[in-house]
Design a protein around this motif. Structure first.
Motif, PDB file in Angstrom:
ATOM      1  N   UNK A  59       0.905  -1.235  -0.028  1.00 22.41           N
ATOM      2  CA  UNK A  59      -0.055  -0.064   0.016  1.00 22.41           C
ATOM      3  C   UNK A  59       0.961   1.237   0.028  1.00 22.41           C
ATOM      4  N   UNK A  60       1.876   1.298   0.963  1.00 20.52           N
ATOM      5  CA  UNK A  60       2.974   2.454   0.850  1.00 20.52           C
ATOM      6  C   UNK A  60       3.524   2.506  -0.608  1.00 20.52           C
ATOM      7  N   UNK A  61       3.994   1.515  -1.035  1.00 19.85           N
ATOM      8  CA  UNK A  61       4.656   1.615  -2.481  1.00 19.85           C
ATOM      9  C   UNK A  61       3.661   2.392  -3.313  1.00 19.85           C
ATOM     10  N   UNK A  62       2.522   1.945  -3.429  1.00 19.66           N
ATOM     11  CA  UNK A  62       1.448   2.318  -4.522  1.00 19.66           C
ATOM     12  C   UNK A  62       0.984   3.992  -4.103  1.00 19.66           C
ATOM     13  N   UNK A  63       0.402   3.924  -2.621  1.00 20.56           N
ATOM     14  CA  UNK A  63       0.077   5.171  -2.504  1.00 20.56           C
ATOM     15  C   UNK A  63       1.077   6.334  -2.610  1.00 20.56           C
ATOM     16  N   UNK A  64       2.302   5.988  -2.253  1.00 21.90           N
ATOM     17  CA  UNK A  64       3.122   7.234  -2.312  1.00 21.90           C
ATOM     18  C   UNK A  64       4.141   7.125  -3.531  1.00 21.90           C
ATOM     19  N   UNK A  65       3.896   6.263  -4.544  1.00 24.43           N
ATOM     20  CA  UNK A  65       4.601   6.190  -5.898  1.00 24.43           C
ATOM     21  C   UNK A  65       6.044   6.118  -5.422  1.00 24.43           C
ATOM     22  N   UNK A  66       6.429   5.155  -4.613  1.00 30.46           N
ATOM     23  CA  UNK A  66       7.806   5.012  -4.246  1.00 30.46           C
ATOM     24  C   UNK A  66       8.642   4.467  -5.155  1.00 30.46           C
ATOM     25  N   UNK A  67       8.222   4.120  -6.297  1.00 33.65           N
ATOM     26  CA  UNK A  67       9.210   3.720  -7.422  1.00 33.65           C
ATOM     27  C   UNK A  67       9.943   4.809  -8.241  1.00 33.65           C
ATOM     28  N   UNK A  68       9.543   6.034  -7.562  1.00 34.39           N
ATOM     29  CA  UNK A  68      10.271   7.197  -8.216  1.00 34.39           C
ATOM     30  C   UNK A  68      11.520   7.407  -7.561  1.00 34.39           C
ATOM     31  N   UNK A  78      11.384   4.971   4.976  1.00 35.10           N
ATOM     32  CA  UNK A  78      10.416   5.282   6.054  1.00 35.10           C
ATOM     33  C   UNK A  78       9.046   5.083   5.793  1.00 35.10           C
ATOM     34  N   UNK A  79       8.514   5.203   4.779  1.00 33.19           N
ATOM     35  CA  UNK A  79       7.288   5.101   4.143  1.00 33.19           C
ATOM     36  C   UNK A  79       6.912   3.571   4.328  1.00 33.19           C
ATOM     37  N   UNK A  80       7.836   2.709   3.744  1.00 35.81           N
ATOM     38  CA  UNK A  80       7.684   1.163   3.505  1.00 35.81           C
ATOM     39  C   UNK A  80       7.630   0.784   4.856  1.00 35.81           C
ATOM     40  N   UNK A  81       8.633   1.326   5.781  1.00 37.69           N
ATOM     41  CA  UNK A  81       8.578   0.614   7.305  1.00 37.69           C
ATOM     42  C   UNK A  81       7.502   1.132   8.243  1.00 37.69           C
ATOM     43  N   UNK A  82       6.949   2.271   8.073  1.00 33.50           N
ATOM     44  CA  UNK A  82       5.570   2.698   8.867  1.00 33.50           C
ATOM     45  C   UNK A  82       4.480   2.102   8.326  1.00 33.50           C
ATOM     46  N   UNK A  83       4.284   2.022   6.973  1.00 33.80           N
ATOM     47  CA  UNK A  83       3.081   1.284   6.215  1.00 33.80           C
ATOM     48  C   UNK A  83       3.222  -0.138   6.581  1.00 33.80           C
ATOM     49  N   UNK A  84       4.386  -0.830   6.454  1.00 32.28           N
ATOM     50  CA  UNK A  84       4.335  -2.116   7.057  1.00 32.28           C
ATOM     51  C   UNK A  84       3.806  -2.477   8.390  1.00 32.28           C
TER      52      UNK A  84
END
Length: 137
Positions: A59-68, A78-84
């Motif tokens: 969800x973090x990967x998709x919602x925050x477009x972390x592939x950028x 931090x987003x992946x950590x806290x989202x997980x």
């Protein structure tokens, strides 16, 4: 044709590698936790433990477009950590799995070390390679 021997990972490789590393490290966290509590049924048990955290990371990967910027500690790591952890614990609670404060603390610390730690390590190696290349020019 440019040499790729010492170059930074290509964007697609970095994205796939970071996503795979996140998933594998979350699975490692689940496996270590299950082993520490001597729970049987290894493969399905690890998947049962890991799925809420994997879902939270996804969800973090998709919602925050972390592939950028998948290898960045901030915001990706931090987003992946806290989202997980956050979404993972919410999903565990919603599905009747255990959510107690000591487990939340262990998950926060363990997944921080794993998910932020490998990004710091990769970034350090890439900087070292870059500085060595520049020193040779």
């Amino acid at each position: 044709m440019p040499s790729t021997e010492n170059s930074a990972p290509r964007p697609v490789a970095a994205i796939a590698g970071a996503a795979a590393a996140d998933a594998l490290l979350i699975m490692l966290f689940a496996a270590i936790g299950r082993d520490a509590h001597a729970r049987g049924d290894v493969l399905t048990g690890v998947l049962l433990t890991a799925w809420p955290f994997l879902a939270g990371a996804a969800v973090s990967w998709v919602a925050l477009r972390l592939w950028r910027g998948p290898l960045a500690v901030w915001p990706a790591g931090v987003a992946v950590w806290l989202g997980a952890v956050g979404i993972g614990m919410a999903l565990r609670a919603a599905t009747g799995q255990t959510v107690v404060l000591p487990f939340v603390i262990v998950a926060l610390i363990s997944l921080a070390v794993l998910l932020l730690g490998y990004r710091l390590l990769v970034l350090g190696i890439l900087r070292l390679r870059r500085s060595r290349r520049q020193g040779l020019m």
